[in-house]
Motif scaffolding. Structure first.
Motif, PDB file in Angstrom:
ATOM      1  N   ILE A 465       0.899  -1.176   0.140  1.00  0.00           N
ATOM      2  CA  ILE A 465       0.056  -0.018  -0.015  1.00  0.00           C
ATOM      3  C   ILE A 465       0.896   1.134  -0.010  1.00  0.00           C
ATOM      4  N   PHE A 466       0.525   1.991  -0.931  1.00  0.00           N
ATOM      5  CA  PHE A 466       1.407   3.515  -1.092  1.00  0.00           C
ATOM      6  C   PHE A 466       0.513   4.483  -0.395  1.00  0.00           C
ATOM      7  N   THR A 467       1.158   5.138   0.426  1.00  0.00           N
ATOM      8  CA  THR A 467       0.535   6.141   1.235  1.00  0.00           C
ATOM      9  C   THR A 467       0.917   7.409   0.902  1.00  0.00           C
ATOM     10  N   VAL A 468       0.423   8.494   1.737  1.00  0.00           N
ATOM     11  CA  VAL A 468       0.888  10.017   1.269  1.00  0.00           C
ATOM     12  C   VAL A 468       2.172  10.258   2.059  1.00  0.00           C
ATOM     13  N   SER A 469       2.390   9.849   3.285  1.00  0.00           N
ATOM     14  CA  SER A 469       3.481  10.276   4.268  1.00  0.00           C
ATOM     15  C   SER A 469       3.767   9.175   5.024  1.00  0.00           C
ATOM     16  N   GLN A 470       4.758   9.264   5.991  1.00  0.00           N
ATOM     17  CA  GLN A 470       4.925   8.115   7.058  1.00  0.00           C
ATOM     18  C   GLN A 470       3.965   8.463   7.948  1.00  0.00           C
ATOM     19  N   LYS A 471       3.443   9.470   8.339  1.00  0.00           N
ATOM     20  CA  LYS A 471       2.383   9.649   9.299  1.00  0.00           C
ATOM     21  C   LYS A 471       1.067   8.972   8.914  1.00  0.00           C
ATOM     22  N   HIS A 472       0.863   9.295   7.526  1.00  0.00           N
ATOM     23  CA  HIS A 472      -0.280   8.337   6.886  1.00  0.00           C
ATOM     24  C   HIS A 472      -0.074   6.918   6.932  1.00  0.00           C
ATOM     25  N   ALA A 473       1.024   6.558   6.827  1.00  0.00           N
ATOM     26  CA  ALA A 473       1.477   5.106   6.829  1.00  0.00           C
ATOM     27  C   ALA A 473       1.126   4.663   7.945  1.00  0.00           C
ATOM     28  N   GLU A 474       1.604   5.141   8.967  1.00  0.00           N
ATOM     29  CA  GLU A 474       1.457   4.894  10.542  1.00  0.00           C
ATOM     30  C   GLU A 474      -0.181   4.610  10.885  1.00  0.00           C
ATOM     31  N   LYS A 475      -1.004   5.755  10.278  1.00  0.00           N
ATOM     32  CA  LYS A 475      -2.293   5.533  10.714  1.00  0.00           C
ATOM     33  C   LYS A 475      -2.907   4.186   9.771  1.00  0.00           C
ATOM     34  N   ILE A 476      -2.504   4.067   8.561  1.00  0.00           N
ATOM     35  CA  ILE A 476      -2.993   2.965   7.671  1.00  0.00           C
ATOM     36  C   ILE A 476      -2.714   1.554   8.382  1.00  0.00           C
ATOM     37  N   THR A 477      -1.454   1.454   8.980  1.00  0.00           N
ATOM     38  CA  THR A 477      -1.065   0.178   9.472  1.00  0.00           C
ATOM     39  C   THR A 477      -1.752  -0.128  10.758  1.00  0.00           C
ATOM     40  N   GLN A 478      -2.095   0.879  11.552  1.00  0.00           N
ATOM     41  CA  GLN A 478      -2.723   0.851  12.834  1.00  0.00           C
ATOM     42  C   GLN A 478      -4.188   0.424  12.661  1.00  0.00           C
ATOM     43  N   GLN A 482      -6.060  -3.405  13.540  1.00  0.00           N
ATOM     44  CA  GLN A 482      -7.213  -3.553  14.210  1.00  0.00           C
ATOM     45  C   GLN A 482      -8.421  -4.335  13.403  1.00  0.00           C
ATOM     46  N   LEU A 483      -8.482  -4.016  12.191  1.00  0.00           N
ATOM     47  CA  LEU A 483      -9.481  -4.548  11.536  1.00  0.00           C
ATOM     48  C   LEU A 483      -9.110  -6.165  11.321  1.00  0.00           C
ATOM     49  N   ALA A 484      -8.081  -6.338  11.084  1.00  0.00           N
ATOM     50  CA  ALA A 484      -7.653  -7.677  10.754  1.00  0.00           C
ATOM     51  C   ALA A 484      -8.001  -8.613  12.128  1.00  0.00           C
ATOM     52  N   MET A 485      -7.780  -8.106  13.266  1.00  0.00           N
ATOM     53  CA  MET A 485      -7.984  -8.751  14.391  1.00  0.00           C
ATOM     54  C   MET A 485      -9.215  -9.063  14.824  1.00  0.00           C
ATOM     55  N   GLU A 486     -10.082  -8.085  14.408  1.00  0.00           N
ATOM     56  CA  GLU A 486     -11.533  -8.236  14.504  1.00  0.00           C
ATOM     57  C   GLU A 486     -12.126  -9.132  13.788  1.00  0.00           C
ATOM     58  N   GLU A 487     -11.635  -9.293  12.451  1.00  0.00           N
ATOM     59  CA  GLU A 487     -12.058 -10.102  11.390  1.00  0.00           C
ATOM     60  C   GLU A 487     -11.617 -11.455  11.473  1.00  0.00           C
ATOM     61  N   TRP A 488     -10.424 -11.618  11.649  1.00  0.00           N
ATOM     62  CA  TRP A 488      -9.884 -13.183  11.936  1.00  0.00           C
ATOM     63  C   TRP A 488      -9.132 -13.375  13.272  1.00  0.00           C
ATOM     64  N   PRO A 489      -9.990 -13.389  14.378  1.00  0.00           N
ATOM     65  CA  PRO A 489      -9.379 -13.651  15.705  1.00  0.00           C
ATOM     66  C   PRO A 489      -8.546 -14.750  15.557  1.00  0.00           C
ATOM     67  N   GLY A 490      -7.172 -14.593  16.309  1.00  0.00           N
ATOM     68  CA  GLY A 490      -6.459 -15.619  16.363  1.00  0.00           C
ATOM     69  C   GLY A 490      -5.513 -15.891  15.220  1.00  0.00           C
ATOM     70  N   LYS A 491      -5.815 -15.235  14.164  1.00  0.00           N
ATOM     71  CA  LYS A 491      -4.734 -15.242  13.025  1.00  0.00           C
ATOM     72  C   LYS A 491      -3.606 -14.459  12.947  1.00  0.00           C
ATOM     73  N   TYR A 492      -4.111 -13.206  13.698  1.00  0.00           N
ATOM     74  CA  TYR A 492      -2.876 -11.992  13.664  1.00  0.00           C
ATOM     75  C   TYR A 492      -2.741 -11.432  14.917  1.00  0.00           C
ATOM     76  N   ASN A 493      -1.653 -11.227  15.328  1.00  0.00           N
ATOM     77  CA  ASN A 493      -1.794 -10.087  16.529  1.00  0.00           C
ATOM     78  C   ASN A 493      -0.751  -8.877  16.335  1.00  0.00           C
TER      79      ASN A 493
END
Length: 849
Positions: A465-478, A482-493
């Motif tokens: 994923i290409f983002t606008v800035s390092q700050k934007h990359a930080e937001k998108i990663t977070q 969060q969405l992945a842990m909700e969608e696939w419990p136990g698969k990701y940490n």
């Protein structure tokens, strides 16, 4: 000696000392520089007995006090090359191979057995001259070296041609894959041939323009072997522009030609680099503290610049030009789409155009045509391939981004943080002048919904994923974690997505681990499946060029892109072929495989639409001026500045609700995207400017024009254009070969050639008119005649059956029935077949049987 001459001599003396030459006797040994040495110069020929006397400014001596180089000095105001012929006489009389020409500021090194004086920025050392003296380049040997598809394979396994499993064509593919043997593809072989031919013509610089994923590094390995094996290089320098590419290149060269040649990364073996045949380094490593000056200009005889337009730009040019010898540039970025820009100094596009044109000039391609070109369309449509894949474009827009992309922009009229906001924002303002957290959440949810899945494990396919800035990359990663842990419990940490930007520790190592499928460990979706647990690398620009990750299935634009070369590089991350493979040990080690057919380019900012429909390929794109605004602007004076204030924009939170507004899907066909077709415009424009061809065409001398086109312009052996009828056919996605007249009409009148079906129908109508059969062939008779006409031209099997009167093989074949031939009768069949033989070149219409 004048004051100006003395000034030049002082500079030259200092440069000699810096290169280790001794002007005076000392502890290190006797002086090995003789000043004002008297030379008797013979006049060769019938008047051999006549001599004249001259004085060499500096005579450089080897450890045996024998002459090894002549240095001619001029005052600063005189060009050093003016002393070339005088220095040649001195060198010939002293039987010296090397000449240095200098005025204290500008310097040249001339190996009189090899080419012309080459610019240098420091003097060669005695050690480098002694080593270089053993090296005698031979362009004929380079050009005549036989390079086959097994050229690299024979370095990996010298007896490969004698191996039974390789000799057996049925087992060859499995044998090659099992042993990781590299077989050169046809286009890689042609790239090497292009360099050989160019070198034979006296060129020392070459530029290979090859799309991402076409194996530029493997092609380089073959070229390195070619130069080293034929004695045209004793040592090679391979320059890259990022740290992770050093190890990637070392691994590749070690696997391919490591049996024959020693490969080292300079920063890992700074004290032992001379023992290597191939030295790999980032440009930055050599630039730091001017470390490149620790080398002698002739320490490397072949310098290869990966991603050339980046690794020779700006200060990096000093490193590249410091060394003499052959030079090869690699780039995946064509410059043709920037051809017609103006000289507007404030144009983004003009800056990029100049950068790319400078790359072409640097590598001796003044016409703007590379030594060899193989683009994305070639890779997708190659008859031996495909070797690359096209994207499926997912264009997704939220309510806010849709307004940002609209001509009117996104209007805000309210109070935020006690500040009155009455402003309209454009697409470039997102995450720079404002941000909207809900928009970022919507982008992430939409990505998860539409991302391509791994065909074996079923999880989200590996993505960048290409983002606008390092700050934007930080937001998108977070948000993604969060969405992945909700969608696939136990698969990701909190390891579904990883931020890979320059401010993150070990980011370079993350890129390698992501490619090698061990970033954050192995996937939890399928046991013993070699794929990363981390599925998404969120970056800004670190992974745009030279990054090899063939199992990448999603490339995502969460940012606008306005640079054509950046766009090509970013989408190029997904074009590589890949076969997914998993061994099911629980079921007798059965193997499941799936071949990558395409990748998804998920576009949230209409980047693809911009380059397909809106980007003006002939008018420069001006840099937009930042609007005056009091929103979040802090006035500051930068250290060391003259006092001029600079505005630092701090984005504010918009706090608006947002949701997906539109999602559309487009599968890119074999014709590719518009940006991939623009190169034909350059060829067309330059060909139109050929006065002789233009005069022949417009005066109606078509046969002569076609002959001129074939002999002077078209052909793979003419690197000025490197355009062939076959390449033109692929560019316009035609299903037949082209005639010379059609290519001329396309060039001069923009007349798109007919498809095969259209062409055959046109020729059939001509047949009807010529034979005056309009009243005779009607209804069923017309249909039968046309289908015979079409089938005989299009299908070799039908033509052979009719020519041999063996109609039985047509039964059930589908193209033409025996009943139709019976209805037509032998006389009509003969009439149609004879007309086709007389007036139609059927081979041009049979691209594939």
């Amino acid at each position: 000696m004048t004051q100006k001459e003395a000034k030049a001599r002082l500079k030259i003396n200092k440069m000699l000392e810096d290169a280790g030459w001794r002007l005076f006797d000392g502890e290190a040994g006797p002086a090995n520089v003789d000043v004002e040495n008297k030379v008797d110069m013979h006049t060769y020929g019938d008047d051999f007995q006549n001599t004249k006397t001259g004085f060499v400014d500096y005579l450089l001596l080897n450890e045996n006090q024998k002459p090894i180089a002549v240095l001619e000095a001029k005052r600063e105001s005189i060009a050093p090359l003016s002393a070339k012929e005088q220095a040649r006489e001195y060198a010939n009389s002293l039987h010296v191979r090397y000449v240095i020409l200098s005025n204290g500021n500008t310097h040249y090194l001339w190996d009189m057995q090899f080419g012309n004086p080459e610019p240098i920025s420091s003097f060669p050392t005695l050690e480098s001259l002694e080593e270089d003296k053993e090296w005698i380049p031979d362009a004929d040997a380079l050009a005549n070296e036989e390079v086959e598809s097994t050229y690299i394979a024979e370095s990996q396994m010298p007896d490969i041609k004698m191996r039974p499993d390789y000799m057996d064509e049925d087992r060859r593919k499995e044998f090659v894959e099992k042993n990781k043997i590299k077989i050169l593809r046809n286009y890689q072989f042609r790239a090497i041939q292009a360099v050989q031919k160019s070198a034979k013509n006296g060129n020392k610089r070459f530029l290979l323009e090859m799309a991402t994923g076409t194996g530029k590094t493997l092609t380089c390995a073959a070229l390195i072997k070619l130069f080293l094996k034929t004695g045209n290089a004793k040592r090679v320098l391979f320059l890259v522009d990022r740290i992770e590419l050093e190890n990637q290149a070392k691994k590749s060269f070690t696997q391919t030609i490591g049996r024959d040649y020693v490969v080292k990364v300079y920063k890992e073996d700074k004290d032992n680099w001379r023992t290597a045949d191939i030295v790999i380094s980032t440009v930055q490593s050599l630039l730091a503290s001017a470390r490149y000056r620790d080398f002698s200009p002739n320490d490397f005889d072949l310098i290869i610049s990966d991603e050339a337009h980046r690794s020779i730009g700006g200060n990096a040019r000093a490193v590249f030009e410091y060394f003499t010898g052959y030079k090869i540039g690699l780039t995946a970025t064509p410059k043709d789409f920037l051809k017609n820009t103006s000289q507007n100094q404030n144009s983004e596009k003009e800056f990029e155009r100049r950068e790319l044109l400078d790359t072409y000039r640097t590598f001796g391609c003044e016409s703007g045509q590379p030594t060899f070109r193989y683009d994305l369309k070639d890779g997708v449509n190659d008859p031996d391939g495909p070797f690359l894949v096209n994207p499926v474009i997912i264009d997704a827009r939220t309510e806010i981004t849709s307004q940002l992309l609209a001509d009117k922009g996104y209007a805000v009229h309210r109070v935020i943080d006690d500040t009155d906001i009455d402003e309209t924002f454009g697409v470039r303002d997102f995450e720079k002048r404002f941000f909207n957290e809900e928009t970022n959440v919507v982008l992430c949810k939409t990505f998860l919904k539409y991302a391509a899945r791994d065909p074996l494990s079923g999880e989200i396919g590996k993505s960048i994923i290409f983002t606008v800035s390092q700050k934007h990359a930080e937001k998108i990663t977070q948000i993604l974690n969060q969405l992945a842990m909700e969608e696939w419990p136990g698969k990701y940490n909190s390891d579904f997505a990883v931020q890979v930007t320059s401010n993150i520790r070990d980011a370079q190592q993350f890129t390698i681990q992501f490619s090698e499928n061990n970033l954050c460990g192995q996937t939890r979706w399928l046991q013993d499946y070699e794929s990363s647990r981390a599925r998404v690398a969120v970056t800004v620009g670190m992974m745009t060029t030279g990054y090899d990750c063939s199992d990448l299935l999603n490339v995502v634009f969460m940012r606008p892109v306005f640079s054509p070369s950046d766009f090509i590089q970013m989408k190029g991350r997904g074009t590589r072929l890949h076969t997914f493979e998993w061994i099911d040990y629980a079921n007798g080690e059965s193997v499941r495989t799936s071949r990558k057919e395409n990748f998804r380019l998920i576009d949230f900012f209409a980047v693809c639409e911009y380059f397909e429909e809106k980007y003006d390929y002939s008018v420069p794109l001006a840099i937009p001026k930042v609007k005056e605004s009091t929103i979040g602007v802090v006035s500051t004076t930068l250290p060391g500045n003259t006092g001029q204030d600079f505005a630092i924009v701090q984005p504010f939170e918009l706090g608006e609700s947002d949701d997906v507004q539109t999602v559309s899907q487009t599968t890119v066909g074999s014709e590719g995207m518009r940006i991939d077709r623009e190169m034909f415009r350059s060829f067309q424009d330059e060909t139109k400017g050929d006065v002789e061809l233009s005069d022949l065409y417009y005066s109606g001398k078509i046969d002569e024009a076609v002959s001129y086109l074939r002999s002077h312009i078209l052909g793979e052996d003419r690197p000025r254009f490197f355009m062939t009828p076959e390449k033109i056919r692929k560019i316009f996605n035609l299903d037949r070969r082209l005639e010379g007249r059609e290519i001329l009409d396309l060039i001069f009148k923009d007349k798109i050639p007919l498809t095969k079906a259209e062409y055959i129908k046109q020729k059939f109508d001509e047949f009807i008119n010529d034979k005056k059969l309009g009243d005779e062939l009607v209804g069923e008779g017309y249909n039968d005649a046309f289908e015979l006409f079409d089938a005989y031209i299009s299908n070799r099997r039908v033509a052979e059956a009719i020519d041999n009167r063996d109609y039985s093989i047509l039964e059930g074949f589908g193209s033409l029935s025996i009943n139709q031939l019976v209805r037509l009768g032998s006389e009509r069949i003969n009439q149609i077949v004879e007309y086709i033989r007389d007036y139609i070149n059927v081979e041009k219409l049979r691209v594939k049987d």
